[in-house]
Design an enzyme around this catalytic site. Structure first.
Site, PDB file in Angstrom:
ATOM      1  N   ASP A 182      21.982 105.556  31.935  1.00  0.00           N
ATOM      2  CA  ASP A 182      22.302 105.401  30.500  1.00  0.00           C
ATOM      3  C   ASP A 182      22.437 103.609  30.210  1.00  0.00           C
ATOM      4  OD1 ASP A 182      24.613 104.947  31.613  1.00  0.00           O
ATOM      5  OD2 ASP A 182      25.505 105.457  29.768  1.00  0.00           O
ATOM      6  N   GLU A 183      21.853 102.809  30.686  1.00  0.00           N
ATOM      7  CA  GLU A 183      22.076 101.405  30.704  1.00  0.00           C
ATOM      8  C   GLU A 183      20.664 100.668  31.009  1.00  0.00           C
ATOM      9  OE1 GLU A 183      25.348  99.106  32.435  1.00  0.00           O
ATOM     10  OE2 GLU A 183      25.629 101.171  33.332  1.00  0.00           O
TER      11      GLU A 183
HETATM   12 MG   LIG Z   1      27.610 104.546  29.465  1.00  0.00          MG
END
Ligand SMILES: [Mg+2]
Length: 390
Positions: free
Chosen positions: A104-105
């Site tokens: 998620d990055e």
């Molecule tokens: Mg995150």
């Protein structure tokens, strides 16, 4: 001067659960396992759960004490992976140079793209809006002259945050942060710095490079010296420079059944193969990782004399490696590929139009058209999967 953007989804797994189960909205949600799960840890929790002191990596038993009325769920890794792919597919619309950091990055090198936006703030907002519109989720964005600072900035106004740090503001921004915010400063080196009375980044500035090197070692000393001054030259490294592509699963209970492990291996091989092909890469090495119930971990690898990117080769090699491992209850299983390249080196007997390559092509096309996982091979059906955020 570079412009680096760091994007980080907010409480990602929890946010996906709320998206799919609106009844969870506004409630303390804890992902990692059920409340009475004897040894699980919290993988992610919602901001509501954080108010009770629940944190990632905390034993579930402790979280249950802090937040007894929380909603405890094991999590659905395949679903998070799916939304992650949706999120990551947005980034290339903003920059050709994207470095995925985790599920998620990502870092985006926005250098030269600044003039497309009325301001750096507008640039960050544009990305946040796009993610929201595509997935319904919020992200936090940091924009700064380098990776180190951009990552600090995305954390600064979380959740749903946006923080832009301009070169002239860097020194003031860093001054009062604890030394643990410097990359590479872990518990041990933090203790060394504290021992010398250095608690905040401003305390480091009066010391010379050689002074820091003598106490932290040459490499970390140099890094701390530079980062404390806001200097970080590391480039954003696009995904094709990655060294390996892998997938692993931690089972909620130790698994001893070979047929179950075989099935998991098949499922992960497909995921690894998919990612390999998505990045236009080929591999020559397949590795497996097995962690037993007693946490002893082994890896086994095999390198072929030709490159491949089809699921079948990955699965066949991984299975062959697993067959040679003396099995006891397994806690974690992983598959990865390495020795990556962008072109195929065909073996003497292999052609691009081999039936396996053709089947892979057709399956990818269908999976691209419909959602991921529309078609999988028979051997992965019945699989179940749970994992932890890495
Ligand atoms: Mg995150």
């Amino acid at each position: 001067m570079r412009t680096i953007m760091h994007v980080d989804m907010d409480a990602f797994f929890a946010a996906v659960e709320v998206l799919d189960n609106p009844e969870y909205a506004g409630k303390p949600l804890i992902i990692g396992g059920y409340k009475d799960s004897p040894r699980g840890v919290v993988s992610t929790c919602s901001y509501e759960a954080r108010k009770y002191g629940v944190r990632s990596a905390m034993p579930l038993s402790r979280a249950a004490v802090l937040c007894p009325h929380g909603i405890f769920i094991p999590g659905r890794m395949h679903r998070y992976q799916e939304v992650s792919e949706q999120v990551h597919s947005i980034f290339p619309e903003f920059s050709p140079v994207v470095e995925p950091l985790s599920i998620d990055e990502a870092f985006l090198d926005m250098t030269g793209c600044e003039h497309f936006y009325s301001s750096l703030e507008e640039m960050g907002l544009a990305l946040k809006r796009r993610i929201k519109e595509e997935t319904g989720l919020t992200a936090s964005v940091g924009i700064a002259p380098n990776k180190f600072l951009a990552k600090l900035c995305s954390d600064w106004r979380k959740p749903d945050g946006l923080f832009v740090l301009r070169p002239q503001e860097v020194q003031d921004f860093l001054r009062d942060l604890p030394v643990s915010k410097l990359w590479g400063v872990g518990k041990k080196s933090e203790a060394v710095l504290h021992q010398h009375g250095l608690y905040y980044i401003r305390d480091i500035l009066p010391h010379s490079l050689s002074w820091l090197q003598a106490r932290l070692g040459a490499a970390l000393g140099t890094q701390v010296y530079n980062l404390a001054r806001g200097i970080d030259d590391r480039p954003v490294t696009p995904a094709r420079d990655v060294q390996s592509i892998g997938h692993e699963i931690t089972f909620p209970e130790d698994q001893e059944s070979f047929s179950f492990l075989r099935q998991q291996l098949a499922k992960m091989s497909e995921k690894v193969g998919w990612r390999l092909r998505q990045q236009g890469m080929y591999a020559r090495t397949v590795s497996i990782k097995v962690r037993f119930g007693d946490f002893k971990t082994i890896t086994r690898s095999h390198t072929l004399d030709y490159s491949f990117h089809d699921d079948d080769t990955i699965f066949r090699e991984a299975l062959h490696l697993l067959e040679q491992v003396k099995l006891k209850p397994v806690r974690l299983l992983g598959v990865s590929v390495s020795s990556l390249s962008t072109g195929a080196q065909l073996s003497l007997f292999q052609t691009e139009t081999s039936p396996a390559a053709k089947l892979t092509e057709v399956m990818d096309a269908i999976n691209r058209k419909y959602s991921r996982g529309a078609i999988t091979r028979g051997r992965t059906l019945m699989g179940r999967e749970e994992g932890a955020e890495k």
